[in-house]
Motif scaffolding. Structure first.
Motif, PDB file in Angstrom:
ATOM      1  N   LEU A   1      -7.194   6.921   3.056  1.00  0.00           N
ATOM      2  CA  LEU A   1      -7.071   5.481   3.280  1.00  0.00           C
ATOM      3  C   LEU A   1      -7.865   5.115   4.528  1.00  0.00           C
TER       4      LEU A   1
ATOM      5  N   LEU B   1      -6.411   9.258   7.227  1.00  0.00           N
ATOM      6  CA  LEU B   1      -6.007   7.883   7.528  1.00  0.00           C
ATOM      7  C   LEU B   1      -6.824   7.374   8.705  1.00  0.00           C
TER       8      LEU B   1
ATOM      9  N   LEU C   1      -2.243   8.485  -3.138  1.00  0.00           N
ATOM     10  CA  LEU C   1      -3.376   8.238  -2.247  1.00  0.00           C
ATOM     11  C   LEU C   1      -3.577   9.402  -1.283  1.00  0.00           C
TER      12      LEU C   1
ATOM     13  N   LEU D   1      -1.112  11.743   1.453  1.00  0.00           N
ATOM     14  CA  LEU D   1      -2.202  11.293   2.330  1.00  0.00           C
ATOM     15  C   LEU D   1      -2.663  12.417   3.258  1.00  0.00           C
TER      16      LEU D   1
ATOM     17  N   LEU E   1       0.821  -1.202   0.000  1.00  0.00           N
ATOM     18  CA  LEU E   1       0.000   0.000   0.000  1.00  0.00           C
ATOM     19  C   LEU E   1       0.857   1.254   0.000  1.00  0.00           C
TER      20      LEU E   1
END
Length: 900
Positions: free
Chosen positions: A166, A196, A163, A193, A157
């Motif tokens: 997530l 999260l 990304l 990111l 990942l």
């Protein structure tokens, strides 16, 4: 050549450009999805299970119109797959039916432009997160939450360098142990990111430096790590740590067992901070004043001590503050004063429940004008409600329950037009409640108010007043509402929960009130009033779970209510007549039914045997007659029967022993007859048996020896004969043995010292509590460790072995033919409280050691053949306990002893 361009040329040029572009738009909107991507989706579909047919649209040529699939309008590439469970009522049948399952096929890697993948709230039943998901490098959004994944989160990942969001949130139950033991892969997401969520994901193997891996995510705005098994919260961070953009931090429900670290106060962008249930301790630091943007702060269910710091009241943006479930002490005046000085305070939610706060509530409480929720329950606040509470016009919920507030209830409460839930129960209120307390509470739906029985809190509301509210819950206890059943209660026709306990209502309740709430009410408690009159018949209560009308003056027949109620308490009233023959059909789900202390007659309905979930049947002290039902083959959950003090006749039915969980059987004071030698021999689970006061005959049964947990055996007042069988000695758990008022002969068996629990003081600590629940009577608690053999024809001497019963509290051998001396070592019964040896043939002197039993407060040695001087250390002044012993002398008898 010099050309002059006319305006019409520009118009024509624009139309030309539009026509050039139009075919592309048509192509995109009508979409002919890319073949290789369509095939990838079909292969992905084939690997899944789909019980509800959510993917039924996945057919035909145009994959861009399939449910959950979205394509780029310009290129027709698949950019989004959203297969989140549409039903979010977790664990419901609908949720389970809508879950996708099976496997996740690698064909997803063929979707080179996929930026959004949501497989959340499905059921992959312990499947590991596929490593190949880390190769879909175009992903910007990935949600695999709450889908029963397990195993190690794949480090691949970390390849998803684009990304932004997530979500790996894993459910705690059932746990499939989704874990991340190495968080190094997070560094690959450091430049993209922003969100999260790894809540409920097992991070216990990530080591003590777990936080350092998250601090590399420099663009992170939200971090959720609740219930991750984390045990070390670093008190400092390295100089390279960078969480300056963090707006939401959730570290709740871990096991840090530490102070709040100072580095938290450097996260000045924080808007929401959740640290509840983290085993944090110490005082709340003043560093919170640096978090100027904080809107939500949850420090509940930790071990914080000291006072609540005023600095929290100065946070300008704070809207939600939860400090409940700690050990905060002292008063809250300075804390609330800080809010009153903070003119822009926008606090909406304040929870201080379950602390150790004391003192009165200050007038500054009224400065919280925006507050909607105020919870102050389970502290030690005293005094009155401040009148300034009337300024809190936004208040919707107020909970002051379980304090020691002992003043009057402010009438300014009546100004709170937005108030929905008012809980004032379990305090020491006094004074008078007037119409002004309620007149403007237009939104009120829940009202709870209790005070202590020795206090005086009186409702002085006009009996004809109709309030502006329609309650859904009312709970009032130990307050005077009566004697009438006032109009403000009569008009409450939306009630789903009613508790009016000890409110001095002595009126009749209109039948229309019961019928008005019948369709919605779930709990109906009118206990301990003086309500009279009859109950309406033939009502249907589809949602009712508890009926408690006990300790009133209701009369008339049993209410033929059709209901699924589990608990039915009608005891201590004046109900009469027979029970409906179809009672078990009217109330098929009853678990407990208490009808004792009424005037019911007739036979016990056989339909009760069909109530499969029945736990407790209490019919004590009525006028039931006929045989006890012999049909208990379906009531597998029945564990307590009290049908004592009736006119039940016939034999004890053997079908009672079919009940695998029957532990308490009380049939005393009836007209039962027959020989019970074999009747209860298979009732091996019984712990309490009382068959006293009947017409039972034959020899004493030996079946108690098969009942290894038998705690109480009472067979008094029957016509049993013969000797006490040695089998009774091999019931080690026996605490209470009553064989009095029978025709028993022969000696007391020497094996009596085998009653191990009375010898060693052992036994079931909760046994008496169980019988009290079943009987709602504590009388059995008063005779623990007792033996009563009085009123028989027992002969011989007191065996020396009885002195081994060192925990015996009551011994009654009166009215027998026992002879010999009172044992000289009787002081070994050092816990004896009551001793009755009257009306026997004991001879010799009263042993001096009897005076050494300091717990002895009741003694009777009358009408024997005792002689000599009454020991001076026996401090009993009632001469009647020694009369009938002609050769006894000394105080308290008038006969003086001779001098030698």
């Amino acid at each position: 050549m010099d050309l002059k361009l006319r305006p019409s040329f520009f118009f024509s040029f624009l139309i030309f450009i539009f026509l050039l572009q139009k075919p592309a738009l048509v192509s995109a909107s009508s979409s002919k999805c890319i073949s290789i991507e369509r095939q990838a989706l079909l292969t992905f579909k084939q690997s899944l299970t789909d019980p509800s047919g959510r993917l039924s649209s996945w057919s035909g040529p145009d994959c861009c119109n399939w449910r959950g699939v979205r394509c780029d309008r310009r290129t027709s590439h698949v950019i989004k797959i959203d297969l989140r469970n549409p039903n979010q009522t977790v664990y419901s049948d609908e949720f389970k039916q809508s879950c996708l399952g099976g496997k996740i096929d690698p064909s997803l890697t063929h979707l080179k432009y996929l930026s959004y993948l949501d497989l959340s709230s499905n059921e992959f039943n312990g499947l590991e997160i596929p490593e190949f998901i880390g190769h879909i490098v175009s992903l910007r959004y990935l949600n695999l939450s709450f889908s029963s994944f397990s195993g190690e989160v794949p480090a691949s990942l970390g390849n998803l360098s684009k990304l932004e969001s997530l979500d790996l949130y894993a459910q705690l139950w059932p746990s499939f142990d989704l874990r991340a033991s190495n968080l190094g892969w997070l560094s690959g997401l450091s430049s993209s990111l922003t969100y999260l969520n790894m809540a409920c994901l097992n991070l216990s193997g990530a080591g003590e430096n777990w936080l350092q891996d998250f601090t590399r995510l420099s663009k992170l705005k939200e971090l959720h790590l609740s219930s991750c098994g984390l045990k070390n919260l670093p008190l400092s961070l390295s100089s390279t740590a960078n969480l300056k953009l963090l707006e939401v931090l959730d570290l709740s429900e871990n096991s840090f067992s530490s102070l709040i670290p100072n580095w938290l106060f450097d996260l000045t962008s924080l808007r929401e901070l959740f640290l509840q249930a983290d085993d944090l301790k110490g005082s709340v630091p003043s560093g919170f004043k640096k978090l100027k943007l904080i809107e939500t702060l949850d420090l509940s269910n930790n071990g914080f001590t000291g006072g609540i710091p005023a600095v929290l009241g100065g946070l300008p943006q704070l809207k939600y503050l939860d400090l409940s479930g700690n050990s905060f002490q002292g008063q809250i005046h300075k804390f609330l004063d800080a809010f009153s000085k903070n003119k822009g305070n926008s606090l909406v939610y304040l929870d201080l429940n379950y602390n150790k706060l004391v003192g009165t509530l200050p007038e500054s409480l009224g400065a919280l004008r925006n507050l909607q929720i105020l919870y102050l329950a389970s502290n030690s606040f005293t005094g009155s409600i401040p009148s300034s509470i009337g300024n809190m016009t936004s208040l919707k919920q107020l909970d002051l329950s379980y304090n020691s507030m002992d003043g009057e209830i402010a009438s300014s409460l009546g100004k709170l037009e937005e108030l929905v839930d008012l809980n004032l129960m379990a305090n020491k209120w006094e004074g008078v409640l007037l119409k002004s307390h309620f007149v403007n509470l237009r939104s009120l739906k829940s009202f709870s108010l209790t005070t202590e029985p020795d206090r005086s809190l009186v409702f002085k509301v006009p009996s004809t007043w109709v309030p502006p509210f329609r309650l859904e819950l009312i709970s009032i206890e130990s307050c005077q509402i009566g004697p009438t059943f006032p109009m403000w209660l009569q008009v409450q026709n939306k009630l789903n929960s009613v508790t009016l306990r000890n409110t001095r209502i002595a009126d009749k309740i209109p039948h229309s009130w019961f019928s008005g709430i019948a369709s919605v009410v779930t709990s109906l408690t009118l206990e301990n009033n003086r309500i009279k009159g009859t109950l309406p018949q033939n009502l249907v209560f589809p949602n009712l779970i508890t009926i408690d009308l006990s300790t009133n003056n209701f009369e008339g027949p049993f209410p033929r209510w059709k209901t699924n109620a589990a608990e039915i308490y009608l005891y201590q009233n004046n109900f009469s007549g027979s029970l409906p023959l179809n009672l078990g059909d009217l109330m098929p789900r009853m678990e407990r039914i208490y009808l004792f202390n009424n005037s019911f007659t007739g036979e016990i309905p056989l339909s009760l045997c069909r109530v499969t979930g029945l736990h407790i049947l209490n019919l004590r002290n009525n006028h039931f007659y006929g045989s006890f039902p012999n049909c208990w083959r379906s009531s597998s959950e029945l564990y307590g029967i009290d049908a004592s003090e009736n006119n039940i006749s016939g034999e004890i039915p053997e079908s009672l022993c079919v009940l695998p969980g029957l532990i308490v059987l009380l049939l005393n004071q009836n007209a039962l007859e027959g020989n019970i030698t074999n009747t209860l021999q298979n009732c091996s689970s019984l712990t309490h048996i009382d068959l006293g006061g009947n017409n039972l005959t034959g020899k004493l049964p030996s079946w108690p020896s098969k009942m290894s947990d038998l705690f109480m055996l009472r067979l008094q007042g029957n016509s049993f004969e013969g000797q006490i069988p040695d089998d009774l000695c091999i019931v080690p758990s026996l605490h209470i043995l009553d064989l009095s008022e029978n025709k028993i002969t022969g000696p007391i068996p020497k094996c009596i010292s085998s009653l191990t629990d009375i010898v060693q003081g052992q036994g079931f600590e909760n046994e008496q509590g169980i019988v009290s629940v079943i009987t709602r009577n504590s009388k059995y608690q008063e005779i623990d460790y007792s033996i009563n053999l009085s009123g028989n024809n027992i002969t011989g001497e007191i065996p020396s072995e009885i002195m081994d019963l060192s925990y015996l509290r009551i011994l009654n051998l009166s009215r027998n033919s026992i002879a010999g001396n009172i044992p000289g070592n009787i002081s070994k019964l050092g816990r004896l409280e009551k001793l009755d040896l009257s009306r026997n043939s004991f001879s010799g002197a009263i042993p001096q050691s009897l005076a050494a039993i300091y717990s002895l407060h009741t003694l009777n040695l009358s009408f024997n053949k005792l002689e000599g001087t009454i020991p001076k250390r026996l401090k009993f002044e009632d001469p009647s306990i020694y009369v009938g012993n002609e050769l006894l002398c000394g105080k308290p008898l008038p006969k003086k002893c001779p001098r030698y």
